[in-house]
Design an enzyme around this catalytic site. Structure first.
Site, PDB file in Angstrom:
ATOM      1  N   CYS A   1       0.812  -1.221   0.000  1.00 21.59           N
ATOM      2  CA  CYS A   1       0.000   0.000   0.000  1.00 21.59           C
ATOM      3  C   CYS A   1       0.844   1.269   0.000  1.00 21.59           C
ATOM      4  O   CYS A   1       0.329   2.351  -0.287  1.00 21.59           O
ATOM      5  CB  CYS A   1      -0.961  -0.010   1.183  1.00 21.59           C
ATOM      6  SG  CYS A   1      -2.178  -1.329   1.052  1.00 21.59           S
TER       7      CYS A   1
ATOM      8  N   HIS B   1      -3.511   7.196   1.784  1.00 25.29           N
ATOM      9  CA  HIS B   1      -3.833   5.871   1.259  1.00 25.29           C
ATOM     10  C   HIS B   1      -5.233   5.505   1.758  1.00 25.29           C
ATOM     11  O   HIS B   1      -5.573   5.742   2.920  1.00 25.29           O
ATOM     12  CB  HIS B   1      -2.802   4.860   1.759  1.00 25.29           C
ATOM     13  CG  HIS B   1      -3.193   3.452   1.496  1.00 25.29           C
ATOM     14  ND1 HIS B   1      -3.510   3.015   0.239  1.00 25.29           N
ATOM     15  CD2 HIS B   1      -3.349   2.383   2.328  1.00 25.29           C
ATOM     16  CE1 HIS B   1      -3.837   1.727   0.305  1.00 25.29           C
ATOM     17  NE2 HIS B   1      -3.751   1.324   1.554  1.00 25.29           N
TER      18      HIS B   1
ATOM     19  N   ASN C   1      -9.917  -0.290  -1.251  1.00 23.95           N
ATOM     20  CA  ASN C   1      -8.464  -0.201  -1.193  1.00 23.95           C
ATOM     21  C   ASN C   1      -7.877  -0.811  -2.472  1.00 23.95           C
ATOM     22  O   ASN C   1      -7.900  -2.029  -2.645  1.00 23.95           O
ATOM     23  CB  ASN C   1      -7.965  -0.948   0.051  1.00 23.95           C
ATOM     24  CG  ASN C   1      -6.450  -0.852   0.211  1.00 23.95           C
ATOM     25  OD1 ASN C   1      -5.745  -0.408  -0.670  1.00 23.95           O
ATOM     26  ND2 ASN C   1      -5.968  -1.293   1.364  1.00 23.95           N
TER      27      ASN C   1
HETATM   28  N1  COA Z   1     -18.790  -8.457   8.206  1.00 25.79           N
HETATM   29  C1  COA Z   1     -19.164  -8.696   9.486  1.00 25.79           C
HETATM   30  N2  COA Z   1     -18.282  -9.001  10.453  1.00 25.79           N
HETATM   31  C2  COA Z   1     -16.982  -9.034  10.109  1.00 25.79           C
HETATM   32  C3  COA Z   1     -16.540  -8.782   8.800  1.00 25.79           C
HETATM   33  C4  COA Z   1     -17.506  -8.506   7.835  1.00 25.79           C
HETATM   34  N3  COA Z   1     -17.174  -8.267   6.541  1.00 25.79           N
HETATM   35  N4  COA Z   1     -15.210  -8.891   8.764  1.00 25.79           N
HETATM   36  C5  COA Z   1     -14.831  -9.197  10.005  1.00 25.79           C
HETATM   37  N5  COA Z   1     -15.895  -9.290  10.816  1.00 25.79           N
HETATM   38  C6  COA Z   1     -15.920  -9.634  12.217  1.00 25.79           C
HETATM   39  C7  COA Z   1     -14.695 -10.420  12.606  1.00 25.79           C
HETATM   40  O1  COA Z   1     -14.893 -11.782  12.360  1.00 25.79           O
HETATM   41  C8  COA Z   1     -14.599 -10.122  14.068  1.00 25.79           C
HETATM   42  O2  COA Z   1     -15.479 -10.951  14.773  1.00 25.79           O
HETATM   43  P1  COA Z   1     -15.051 -11.620  16.153  1.00 25.79           P
HETATM   44  O3  COA Z   1     -14.754 -10.470  17.058  1.00 25.79           O
HETATM   45  O4  COA Z   1     -16.268 -12.411  16.514  1.00 25.79           O
HETATM   46  O5  COA Z   1     -13.861 -12.453  15.845  1.00 25.79           O
HETATM   47  C9  COA Z   1     -15.121  -8.718  14.159  1.00 25.79           C
HETATM   48  O6  COA Z   1     -15.873  -8.458  12.964  1.00 25.79           O
HETATM   49  C10 COA Z   1     -14.032  -7.672  14.193  1.00 25.79           C
HETATM   50  O7  COA Z   1     -14.697  -6.543  14.557  1.00 25.79           O
HETATM   51  P2  COA Z   1     -13.924  -5.247  14.829  1.00 25.79           P
HETATM   52  O8  COA Z   1     -12.760  -5.520  15.689  1.00 25.79           O
HETATM   53  O9  COA Z   1     -14.849  -4.207  15.282  1.00 25.79           O
HETATM   54  O10 COA Z   1     -13.427  -4.911  13.374  1.00 25.79           O
HETATM   55  P3  COA Z   1     -12.443  -3.812  13.065  1.00 25.79           P
HETATM   56  O11 COA Z   1     -12.937  -2.535  13.545  1.00 25.79           O
HETATM   57  O12 COA Z   1     -11.050  -4.212  13.418  1.00 25.79           O
HETATM   58  O13 COA Z   1     -12.546  -3.756  11.482  1.00 25.79           O
HETATM   59  C11 COA Z   1     -11.210  -4.189   9.586  1.00 25.79           C
HETATM   60  C12 COA Z   1     -12.023  -4.796  10.723  1.00 25.79           C
HETATM   61  C13 COA Z   1     -10.596  -5.303   8.746  1.00 25.79           C
HETATM   62  C14 COA Z   1     -12.135  -3.356   8.710  1.00 25.79           C
HETATM   63  C15 COA Z   1     -10.120  -3.293  10.181  1.00 25.79           C
HETATM   64  O14 COA Z   1      -9.401  -3.997  11.144  1.00 25.79           O
HETATM   65  C16 COA Z   1      -9.141  -2.746   9.178  1.00 25.79           C
HETATM   66  O15 COA Z   1      -9.499  -1.905   8.391  1.00 25.79           O
HETATM   67  N6  COA Z   1      -7.862  -3.149   9.252  1.00 25.79           N
HETATM   68  C17 COA Z   1      -6.780  -2.610   8.529  1.00 25.79           C
HETATM   69  C18 COA Z   1      -6.986  -2.735   7.079  1.00 25.79           C
HETATM   70  C19 COA Z   1      -5.894  -2.130   6.338  1.00 25.79           C
HETATM   71  O16 COA Z   1      -5.630  -0.996   6.550  1.00 25.79           O
HETATM   72  N7  COA Z   1      -5.297  -2.896   5.429  1.00 25.79           N
HETATM   73  C20 COA Z   1      -4.436  -2.501   4.391  1.00 25.79           C
HETATM   74  C21 COA Z   1      -3.073  -2.113   4.776  1.00 25.79           C
HETATM   75  S1  COA Z   1      -3.018  -0.496   5.231  1.00 25.79           S
END
Ligand code: COA
Length: 332
Positions: free
Chosen positions: A116, A257, A287
């Site tokens: 990224c 980004h 993304n």
């Molecule tokens: N729909 C519903 N639930 C989902 C889901 C979806 N598409 N994807 C994940 N979940 C669930 C997970 O299974 C987890 O459940 P659990 O707690 O029972 O295990 C829960 O949601 C996680 O919730 P939460 O912690 O509130 O999610 P989050 O706020 O961390 O958001 C992401 C998840 C992936 C959106 C977030 O962590 C993220 O954006 N990460 C970085 C991404 C990124 O920047 N990547 C590129 C490099 S920069």
């Protein structure tokens, strides 16, 4: 310290996103998720998918757009740098494929892998070639077909990414107050297990087992990456402002980004910027990895929201970890 003679300025831009749209309703209908969860947790409403073709097709179309819109002769391009983690093949470089397609018959070039942060690292590299005086026209492309490495049964990752490409042309300017002014770029392998595609390289060459274990798909520990990305992107952007004596009033736009709206908002807040000074198109494209920053630049430039003399801070965080921030003054 040697004073530079030339500044590297962006003189032309181009972009391409495929027509096919995957909206959040599609994921709601195919897996255990909801439109509401995706929108509120990520800011993404839809993303574009390339059904037929590869990253070189995205990159070629973005470059053709640049060449046409700005009347650039491809034979004058000296260097082509493509930031991507989804090259058509491990080798030859996607840069070679694009070079041939656009008729850049006097160019050399290469692919750059920084996930990224790819565009930011490629931009910095291209600027160094221009500032040295060795080359006059450097094409920097961010292009990724993320759909080619996504597991569409993994709700944690497949909802986040889309396909796209955008390109900028770098040229010399004798006005040192324009173009790239300063950057802070970093890598730290501590993140190597948090966001990766482990199969297909020399460590885990393709076998039936690597396929069965889904090692040719992107894997992300979203929570872990989120935590470091929020801090990393906000800190590096804020520090770059301080290093260059910039206040939030000085800055026309943060160009972040586009990984997650919450990471973007946190970065803008740390820099003291109102939301209208933070570029955002994650809702439309998700993304697109190396393409997010140049896609923002092209869209905001084309609809007249950036103008010559505007001070921009580009900022990214990605797999590796890789991250950084660049301060530039828009020149067209
Ligand atoms: N729909 C519903 N639930 C989902 C889901 C979806 N598409 N994807 C994940 N979940 C669930 C997970 O299974 C987890 O459940 P659990 O707690 O029972 O295990 C829960 O949601 C996680 O919730 P939460 O912690 O509130 O999610 P989050 O706020 O961390 O958001 C992401 C998840 C992936 C959106 C977030 O962590 C993220 O954006 N990460 C970085 C991404 C990124 O920047 N990547 C590129 C490099 S920069």
């Amino acid at each position: 310290m040697k004073t530079k003679k030339y500044s590297a300025v962006i003189t032309a831009v181009g972009m391409y996103v495929p027509d096919k749209v995957l909206d959040n309703a599609y994921f709601e209908s195919t897996m255990d998720t909801t439109e509401e969860w995706i929108t509120t947790r990520t800011g993404i409403k839809e993303r574009r998918i390339l059904e037929n073709g590869a990253t070189s097709d995205l990159a070629t179309k973005a470059t053709e757009d640049l060449l046409q819109q700005h009347n650039v002769n491809p034979e004058e391009i000296d260097v082509i740098i493509i930031a991507t983690v989804t090259p058509d093949m491990l080798f030859p470089a996607t840069a070679c494929l694009v070079q041939e397609r656009i008729g850049a018959n006097n160019a050399w070039g290469f692919d750059l892998s920084a996930a990224c942060s790819g565009f930011l690292f490629a931009y910095q590299t291209g600027c160094a070639f221009i500032e040295s005086g060795q080359y006059k026209k450097v094409l920097v492309i961010g292009a990724d077909k993320m759909s080619s490495i996504l597991d569409y049964s993994d709700r944690n990752s497949c909802i986040l990414f889309g396909d796209g490409a955008a390109a900028v042309l770098l040229e010399q300017s004798e006005d040192l107050n324009l173009g790239l002014q300063n950057s802070t770029l970093r890598i730290d392998g501590v993140g190597k297990d948090k966001l990766l595609m482990s199969g297909g390289g020399s460590l885990n060459p393709p076998t039936h087992e690597t396929v069965d274990k889904k090692m040719h798909y992107l894997y992300q520990d979203g929570k872990a990456v989120f935590k470091v990305a929020v801090i990393g992107m906000a800190d590096v952007s804020y520090e770059l402002m301080q290093k260059n004596n910039l206040t939030s009033d000085d800055i026309a736009f943060l160009v972040p980004h586009q990984a997650n709206k919450r990471i973007i908002d946190a970065t803008g807040k740390r820099m003291g910027l109102d939301s209208d000074k933070v570029m955002m198109n994650i809702d439309k494209y998700g993304n697109t990895t190396a393409a997010t920053i140049p896609l923002c630049l092209v869209e905001y430039y084309r609809d007249g929201r950036i103008k010559k003399g505007d001070k921009l801070i580009l900022s990214a965080f990605g797999a590796g970890y890789t991250w950084g921030s660049s301060y530039l003054v828009w020149a067209i």
